[in-house]
Each structure stands twice: as C-alpha cells, then as structure tokens.
Scaffold this active site. Structure first.
Site, PDB file in Angstrom:
ATOM      1  N   LYS A  30      49.556  15.326  48.397  1.00 59.24           N
ATOM      2  CA  LYS A  30      50.853  14.704  48.682  1.00 59.24           C
ATOM      3  C   LYS A  30      50.654  13.603  49.710  1.00 59.24           C
ATOM      4  CE  LYS A  30      55.353  16.875  48.805  1.00 59.24           C
ATOM      5  NZ  LYS A  30      56.114  17.947  49.460  1.00 59.24           N
TER       6      LYS A  30
HETATM    7  C1  E4P Z   1      59.303  18.030  48.388  1.00 59.55           C
HETATM    8  O1  E4P Z   1      58.211  18.154  47.895  1.00 59.55           O
HETATM    9  C2  E4P Z   1      59.671  18.470  49.750  1.00 59.55           C
HETATM   10  O2  E4P Z   1      58.818  19.520  50.139  1.00 59.55           O
HETATM   11  C3  E4P Z   1      61.062  19.034  49.845  1.00 59.55           C
HETATM   12  O3  E4P Z   1      61.718  19.044  48.611  1.00 59.55           O
HETATM   13  C4  E4P Z   1      61.862  18.527  50.990  1.00 59.55           C
HETATM   14  O4  E4P Z   1      63.125  19.111  50.967  1.00 59.55           O
HETATM   15  P1  E4P Z   1      64.089  19.188  52.218  1.00 59.55           P
HETATM   16  O5  E4P Z   1      64.925  17.948  52.224  1.00 59.55           O
HETATM   17  O6  E4P Z   1      64.936  20.402  51.935  1.00 59.55           O
HETATM   18  O7  E4P Z   1      63.253  19.350  53.443  1.00 59.55           O
END
Ligand code: E4P
Length: 216
Positions: A84
């Site tokens: 990522k």
């Molecule tokens: C995506 O890969 C992220 O880990 C995640 O969806 C972030 O979500 P949040 O806005 O609830 O922190």
C-alpha cells in the site's frame, strides 16, 4: 465483487474467513496500532489467516524508502502481499518502479478521479478511494467511485477499484451496484450485512409454529 476485510485484527479475520466473506484484507498503520501487537507479528498472523491479497502499508515518504520497504514486504509472500503506497508524487514514482518488478501495489488515500487516473497510468494494481472520509466532509464519496469506474472502463485499465473507508452496509450495496471490483469492509459492517429484522422474526415464527407439530 470481492470482499476484503479492512482490519489487522486476526480474530476478526478468522471469523470472516469461516463465514466465507473474506477474499482478502487491507491494513493501514492505524489499524496495525489498534491491535497492540508488533508489526512483524501482525504481518505473519494476517498472511497466515487470509486466503487472498493482503495490503500492507509502507511508512516511508520518499521513493527510495518506499521501494525498499515494498521489496521487503513483497518477499514475505509474493503471491499475497500487496504494497500500500500513499498517493503522492514519490508514491507514484515508487508504484512505477514496483510495477516493473511485478510487485502488486494499492494506491491509498485517493480522493479525486485525477489521482486514480495517475495511479492507474503508473501501473497500480489497485486504487483505494476513501468514500467515508469524503462523506464526512459533506461530499458524495460514492460519486468518486462511479467516476473512477467510468474512467477505467473508457481506457480499459487493468487497475482494480477497492472501495475503502466504508462506514455502513449501503456503501457496500452501492459499490456492488456500480460494479466496483472490491469493497474493503470493517468487521462491524460485515456483521450488519447479515442482518434483517424480518429474518429474525421469520425464524422465531417458524420455530413457534413448529412447536405445535404433534410428536411422533
Ligand atoms: C483502506 O484501505 C483503509 O484502510 C480504510 O478503508 C480507511 O478507512 P477509515 O476512513 O475508516 O479510516
């Protein structure tokens, strides 16, 4: 549409795998911190439990650092690991290098169609538009998903769309109606997807009625 679990919690992942609703997982530094475990342990446990792609996020902000971290993560399990990478110019440079080496990437923190287009052109395997965080600031998060899907279809990009920052079941349903490739879903939302009050009432009524059936 594939279901990824948006968690680093191995117990949640195990439960979702048992229920057949975990095609993969996404983590981020906040989710790892929430487990209270060292990152190395989280990586081992999550890769062990999850049957499909697992997104693990780099912490470096410069291209060289990101590429070094990505190579290290990739060699743990080249089939499963997806690195990522944050949506920055350095991140996109890293994506281009890693794409050339066959390392899968997930460009995260996508908040505009232009960002998704750039990530796809660099060769990202996935892009992650954050719908909940856009909703939080009075934007229509799901409109972004529709725009990205349209752009990717126009030009036949292979890059897959992961609908991220999901807050409730309707985000999942809308993502499926739009034809998104993946929804990455918190465990609490997965549990809600199973629920309907008429299902509970129906089960109760069937059991009550059957209790009047004469015994053999
Ligand atoms: C995506 O890969 C992220 O880990 C995640 O969806 C972030 O979500 P949040 O806005 O609830 O922190």
């Amino acid at each position: 549409m594939k279901f990824f679990l948006d968690t680093a919690d191995v117990e949640q992942l195990r439960k979702a795998v048992e229920m057949g609703v975990c095609d993969g997982a996404t983590t981020n530094p906040s989710l790892v911190a929430r487990t209270g475990k060292p990152f190395e342990q989280v990586i081992r446990e999550v890769l062990d439990v999850v049957p499909g792609p697992v997104s693990l996020e780099v912490l470096s902000l410069d291209t060289e650092g990101m590429v070094a971290e990505a190579r290290d993560l990739h060699q743990r399990n080249p089939e499963k690991v997806v690195v990522k990478i944050p949506m920055t110019p350095d991140g996109i440079r890293a994506v281009k290098i890693l794409a050339g080496e066959g390392v899968k990437t997930n460009v995260t923190l996508i908040f505009s169609p232009a960002q998704a287009l750039i990530a796809a052109k660099a060769g990202a395997t996935y892009v992650s538009p954050f719908v909940g965080r856009l909703d939080d600031i009075s934007h229509q998060g799901m409109d972004l998903v529709q725009d990205i899907l349209t752009i990717f279809a126009n030009y036949d990009f292979d890059t897959q769309v992961i609908v991220a920052s999901i807050r409730h079941p309707m985000h999942v349903v809308e993502a499926a109606i739009m034809g998104a490739d993946v929804a990455t879903i918190p465990f609490a939302v997965i549990e809600k997807l199973f629920k309907h009050p008429l299902t509970d009432i129906g089960i109760e009524r069937f059991l009550k009625d059957f209790s009047r059936v004469p015994k053999d």
